[in-house]
Design a protein around this motif. Structure first.
Motif, PDB file in Angstrom:
ATOM      1  N   ARG A  74      38.114  46.118  35.714  1.00 28.59           N
ATOM      2  CA  ARG A  74      36.590  45.837  35.477  1.00 28.59           C
ATOM      3  C   ARG A  74      36.021  45.145  34.574  1.00 28.59           C
ATOM      4  O   ARG A  74      36.484  45.108  33.485  1.00 28.59           O
ATOM      5  CB  ARG A  74      36.054  47.206  36.001  1.00 28.59           C
ATOM      6  CG  ARG A  74      36.169  48.236  34.553  1.00 28.59           C
ATOM      7  CD  ARG A  74      35.460  49.585  34.679  1.00 28.59           C
ATOM      8  NE  ARG A  74      35.715  50.271  33.406  1.00 28.59           N
ATOM      9  CZ  ARG A  74      35.342  51.678  33.460  1.00 28.59           C
ATOM     10  NH1 ARG A  74      35.114  52.418  34.487  1.00 28.59           N
ATOM     11  NH2 ARG A  74      35.397  52.347  32.337  1.00 28.59           N
ATOM     12  N   ARG A  75      34.951  44.749  34.853  1.00 29.11           N
ATOM     13  CA  ARG A  75      33.942  44.072  33.760  1.00 29.11           C
ATOM     14  C   ARG A  75      32.902  44.887  33.412  1.00 29.11           C
ATOM     15  O   ARG A  75      32.002  45.002  34.233  1.00 29.11           O
ATOM     16  CB  ARG A  75      33.601  42.650  34.017  1.00 29.11           C
ATOM     17  CG  ARG A  75      32.979  41.898  33.160  1.00 29.11           C
ATOM     18  CD  ARG A  75      32.790  40.432  33.379  1.00 29.11           C
ATOM     19  NE  ARG A  75      32.284  40.166  34.790  1.00 29.11           N
ATOM     20  CZ  ARG A  75      30.971  40.009  34.849  1.00 29.11           C
ATOM     21  NH1 ARG A  75      29.892  39.999  34.001  1.00 29.11           N
ATOM     22  NH2 ARG A  75      30.476  39.604  35.928  1.00 29.11           N
ATOM     23  N   ARG A  76      32.696  45.429  32.250  1.00 28.77           N
ATOM     24  CA  ARG A  76      31.421  46.605  31.962  1.00 28.77           C
ATOM     25  C   ARG A  76      30.835  46.182  30.934  1.00 28.77           C
ATOM     26  O   ARG A  76      31.205  45.485  29.661  1.00 28.77           O
ATOM     27  CB  ARG A  76      32.402  47.586  31.914  1.00 28.77           C
ATOM     28  CG  ARG A  76      31.474  48.895  31.671  1.00 28.77           C
ATOM     29  CD  ARG A  76      32.263  50.192  31.825  1.00 28.77           C
ATOM     30  NE  ARG A  76      33.252  50.455  30.626  1.00 28.77           N
ATOM     31  CZ  ARG A  76      32.746  51.133  29.528  1.00 28.77           C
ATOM     32  NH1 ARG A  76      31.480  51.463  29.337  1.00 28.77           N
ATOM     33  NH2 ARG A  76      33.634  51.065  28.551  1.00 28.77           N
ATOM     34  N   LYS A  77      29.486  46.513  30.686  1.00 29.42           N
ATOM     35  CA  LYS A  77      28.565  46.482  29.660  1.00 29.42           C
ATOM     36  C   LYS A  77      29.042  47.375  28.793  1.00 29.42           C
ATOM     37  O   LYS A  77      29.210  48.548  29.120  1.00 29.42           O
ATOM     38  CB  LYS A  77      27.236  46.479  30.280  1.00 29.42           C
ATOM     39  CG  LYS A  77      26.534  45.352  30.943  1.00 29.42           C
ATOM     40  CD  LYS A  77      25.019  45.514  31.103  1.00 29.42           C
ATOM     41  CE  LYS A  77      24.979  46.534  32.121  1.00 29.42           C
ATOM     42  NZ  LYS A  77      23.274  46.517  32.299  1.00 29.42           N
ATOM     43  N   THR A  78      29.126  47.186  27.304  1.00 30.89           N
ATOM     44  CA  THR A  78      29.242  47.834  26.145  1.00 30.89           C
ATOM     45  C   THR A  78      28.067  47.497  24.983  1.00 30.89           C
ATOM     46  O   THR A  78      27.478  46.579  25.295  1.00 30.89           O
ATOM     47  CB  THR A  78      30.481  47.917  25.510  1.00 30.89           C
ATOM     48  OG1 THR A  78      30.814  46.602  25.189  1.00 30.89           O
ATOM     49  CG2 THR A  78      31.667  47.808  26.874  1.00 30.89           C
ATOM     50  N   PRO A  79      27.850  48.509  24.210  1.00 31.08           N
ATOM     51  CA  PRO A  79      27.037  48.110  23.165  1.00 31.08           C
ATOM     52  C   PRO A  79      27.630  46.806  22.259  1.00 31.08           C
ATOM     53  O   PRO A  79      26.883  46.140  21.715  1.00 31.08           O
ATOM     54  CB  PRO A  79      27.082  49.576  22.316  1.00 31.08           C
ATOM     55  CG  PRO A  79      27.503  50.475  23.101  1.00 31.08           C
ATOM     56  CD  PRO A  79      28.371  50.108  24.216  1.00 31.08           C
ATOM     57  N   GLU A  80      28.774  46.469  22.502  1.00 31.60           N
ATOM     58  CA  GLU A  80      29.363  45.473  21.804  1.00 31.60           C
ATOM     59  C   GLU A  80      29.321  43.895  22.744  1.00 31.60           C
ATOM     60  O   GLU A  80      29.878  43.227  22.307  1.00 31.60           O
ATOM     61  CB  GLU A  80      30.887  45.743  21.155  1.00 31.60           C
ATOM     62  CG  GLU A  80      30.881  46.656  20.227  1.00 31.60           C
ATOM     63  CD  GLU A  80      30.750  48.136  20.847  1.00 31.60           C
ATOM     64  OE1 GLU A  80      31.205  48.314  22.119  1.00 31.60           O
ATOM     65  OE2 GLU A  80      30.236  48.864  20.081  1.00 31.60           O
ATOM     66  N   GLY A  81      28.912  44.372  23.772  1.00 31.43           N
ATOM     67  CA  GLY A  81      28.745  43.106  24.718  1.00 31.43           C
ATOM     68  C   GLY A  81      29.886  43.587  26.012  1.00 31.43           C
ATOM     69  O   GLY A  81      30.221  44.520  26.160  1.00 31.43           O
ATOM     70  N   GLU A  82      29.831  42.411  26.906  1.00 33.81           N
ATOM     71  CA  GLU A  82      30.775  42.552  28.056  1.00 33.81           C
ATOM     72  C   GLU A  82      32.133  42.963  27.576  1.00 33.81           C
ATOM     73  O   GLU A  82      32.727  41.985  26.942  1.00 33.81           O
ATOM     74  CB  GLU A  82      30.359  41.597  28.838  1.00 33.81           C
ATOM     75  CG  GLU A  82      29.095  41.485  29.545  1.00 33.81           C
ATOM     76  CD  GLU A  82      29.036  40.299  30.593  1.00 33.81           C
ATOM     77  OE1 GLU A  82      30.063  39.694  31.065  1.00 33.81           O
ATOM     78  OE2 GLU A  82      27.852  40.161  31.002  1.00 33.81           O
ATOM     79  N   LYS A  83      32.920  43.778  28.477  1.00 33.94           N
ATOM     80  CA  LYS A  83      34.147  43.944  28.047  1.00 33.94           C
ATOM     81  C   LYS A  83      35.116  43.900  29.447  1.00 33.94           C
ATOM     82  O   LYS A  83      34.711  44.482  30.442  1.00 33.94           O
ATOM     83  CB  LYS A  83      34.373  45.288  27.298  1.00 33.94           C
ATOM     84  CG  LYS A  83      35.529  45.651  27.062  1.00 33.94           C
ATOM     85  CD  LYS A  83      35.497  47.121  26.061  1.00 33.94           C
ATOM     86  CE  LYS A  83      36.970  47.353  25.811  1.00 33.94           C
ATOM     87  NZ  LYS A  83      37.087  48.837  25.138  1.00 33.94           N
ATOM     88  N   ILE A  84      36.373  43.404  29.358  1.00 36.64           N
ATOM     89  CA  ILE A  84      37.381  43.593  30.508  1.00 36.64           C
ATOM     90  C   ILE A  84      38.089  44.727  30.123  1.00 36.64           C
ATOM     91  O   ILE A  84      38.563  44.528  29.317  1.00 36.64           O
ATOM     92  CB  ILE A  84      38.052  42.153  30.787  1.00 36.64           C
ATOM     93  CG1 ILE A  84      37.066  41.089  30.996  1.00 36.64           C
ATOM     94  CG2 ILE A  84      39.151  42.339  31.984  1.00 36.64           C
ATOM     95  CD1 ILE A  84      36.380  40.964  32.276  1.00 36.64           C
ATOM     96  N   GLU A  85      38.404  45.503  31.296  1.00 37.39           N
ATOM     97  CA  GLU A  85      39.378  46.632  31.238  1.00 37.39           C
ATOM     98  C   GLU A  85      40.255  46.625  32.299  1.00 37.39           C
ATOM     99  O   GLU A  85      40.007  46.564  33.244  1.00 37.39           O
ATOM    100  CB  GLU A  85      38.405  47.903  31.235  1.00 37.39           C
ATOM    101  CG  GLU A  85      37.259  48.095  30.032  1.00 37.39           C
ATOM    102  CD  GLU A  85      36.385  49.181  30.011  1.00 37.39           C
ATOM    103  OE1 GLU A  85      36.013  49.843  28.877  1.00 37.39           O
ATOM    104  OE2 GLU A  85      36.085  49.573  31.128  1.00 37.39           O
ATOM    105  N   ILE A  86      41.603  47.018  31.591  1.00 33.41           N
ATOM    106  CA  ILE A  86      42.492  46.888  32.612  1.00 33.41           C
ATOM    107  C   ILE A  86      42.974  48.489  32.594  1.00 33.41           C
ATOM    108  O   ILE A  86      43.371  49.169  31.517  1.00 33.41           O
ATOM    109  CB  ILE A  86      43.788  45.990  31.950  1.00 33.41           C
ATOM    110  CG1 ILE A  86      43.258  44.784  31.815  1.00 33.41           C
ATOM    111  CG2 ILE A  86      44.910  46.146  33.129  1.00 33.41           C
ATOM    112  CD1 ILE A  86      44.404  43.935  31.070  1.00 33.41           C
ATOM    113  N   ILE A  87      43.177  49.255  33.876  1.00 32.00           N
ATOM    114  CA  ILE A  87      42.940  50.659  33.967  1.00 32.00           C
ATOM    115  C   ILE A  87      43.961  50.875  35.043  1.00 32.00           C
ATOM    116  O   ILE A  87      44.372  50.474  35.883  1.00 32.00           O
ATOM    117  CB  ILE A  87      41.558  50.946  34.535  1.00 32.00           C
ATOM    118  CG1 ILE A  87      40.575  50.793  33.464  1.00 32.00           C
ATOM    119  CG2 ILE A  87      41.681  52.530  34.532  1.00 32.00           C
ATOM    120  CD1 ILE A  87      39.205  51.033  34.040  1.00 32.00           C
ATOM    121  N   GLU A  88      44.833  52.126  34.400  1.00 33.70           N
ATOM    122  CA  GLU A  88      45.682  52.968  35.140  1.00 33.70           C
ATOM    123  C   GLU A  88      45.061  54.262  35.377  1.00 33.70           C
ATOM    124  O   GLU A  88      44.705  54.932  34.266  1.00 33.70           O
ATOM    125  CB  GLU A  88      47.165  52.784  34.263  1.00 33.70           C
ATOM    126  CG  GLU A  88      48.081  54.028  34.822  1.00 33.70           C
ATOM    127  CD  GLU A  88      48.817  53.321  36.395  1.00 33.70           C
ATOM    128  OE1 GLU A  88      49.421  54.297  37.004  1.00 33.70           O
ATOM    129  OE2 GLU A  88      48.690  52.203  36.630  1.00 33.70           O
TER     130      GLU A  88
END
Length: 210
Positions: A74-88
């Motif tokens: 997923r691509r998600r907004k965080t306080p540090e900016g957009e972040k790509i997360e790889i999730i199990e």
């Protein structure tokens, strides 16, 4: 928490699909655990894009080629900016197993080395709340409701005194809106309830529009 006992694994012979309204794609979760997480992506305003089992990766781990497919990217907004997360996604009953934990650690190292992003493991402790899951499932179909034929500015002038879900349903029935109108307002967060509270007509509701 007894949630792991309630997980239904769908298996390859039983095709179960999740139709993402946000992404306009169909994904195939492997368990009710994954379906619950997918629902939460649809309602999370910080999630900009997501996909279930989008692609496989091949790593050389200790001299052996290993193929791995993440449950979610997923691509998600965080306080540090957009972040790509790889999730199990892994229930605690499995995630706490020593061999499974070691495997996840090795995979995370590979993702860090190649993509500068770790593999993160989410268990029921991270996201699953039974009442919230039930409410999201209740309202999900209304995420696709089309409000374009309505004058919402005018509609909301009639909702200023609405204080609970029952008030909303009663008021919407007065101006002969579709039966889906009130739940769609909730599902699309044009009015706000606490999804972690048991659903009832007395559930408090906050009207915020515009």
């Amino acid at each position: 928490m007894v949630f792991p006992k309630q997980i239904r694994f769908f298996g390859k012979k039983k095709a179960t699909y999740f139709n993402s309204i946000q992404m306009r794609k169909t994904f195939r979760p492997e368990s009710s655990f994954e379906t619950s997480f997918m629902l939460q992506q649809e309602f999370d305003d910080d999630v900009l894009a997501w996909a279930g089992q989008p692609q496989s990766f091949v790593f050389n781990i200790k001299g052996k080629l290993t193929r791995y497919t993440p449950d979610i990217i997923r691509r998600r907004k965080t306080p540090e900016g957009e972040k790509i997360e790889i999730i199990e996604l892994k229930p605690n009953i499995f995630a706490n197993n020593e061999s499974v934990y070691t495997k996840h650690q090795l995979l995370s190292e590979q993702f860090l080395d190649r993509y500068n992003r770790p593999l993160t493991v989410h268990t029921e402790d991270d996201f699953y709340k039974p009442i919230k899951a039930e409410n999201l499932a209740r309202f999900y179909q209304y995420r696709a409701y089309d409000f374009s034929r309505y004058d919402l500015d005018l509609a909301f002038t009639h909702l200023t005194d609405v204080k609970c879900v029952g008030d909303l349903y009663e008021m919407c029935s007065r101006f002969k809106a579709s039966p889906a109108f009130a739940p769609a307002l909730i599902a699309q967060k044009k009015v706000h309830i606490d999804f972690e509270q048991p659903f009832s007509l007395d559930l408090p509701l906050e009207v915020k529009y515009g």
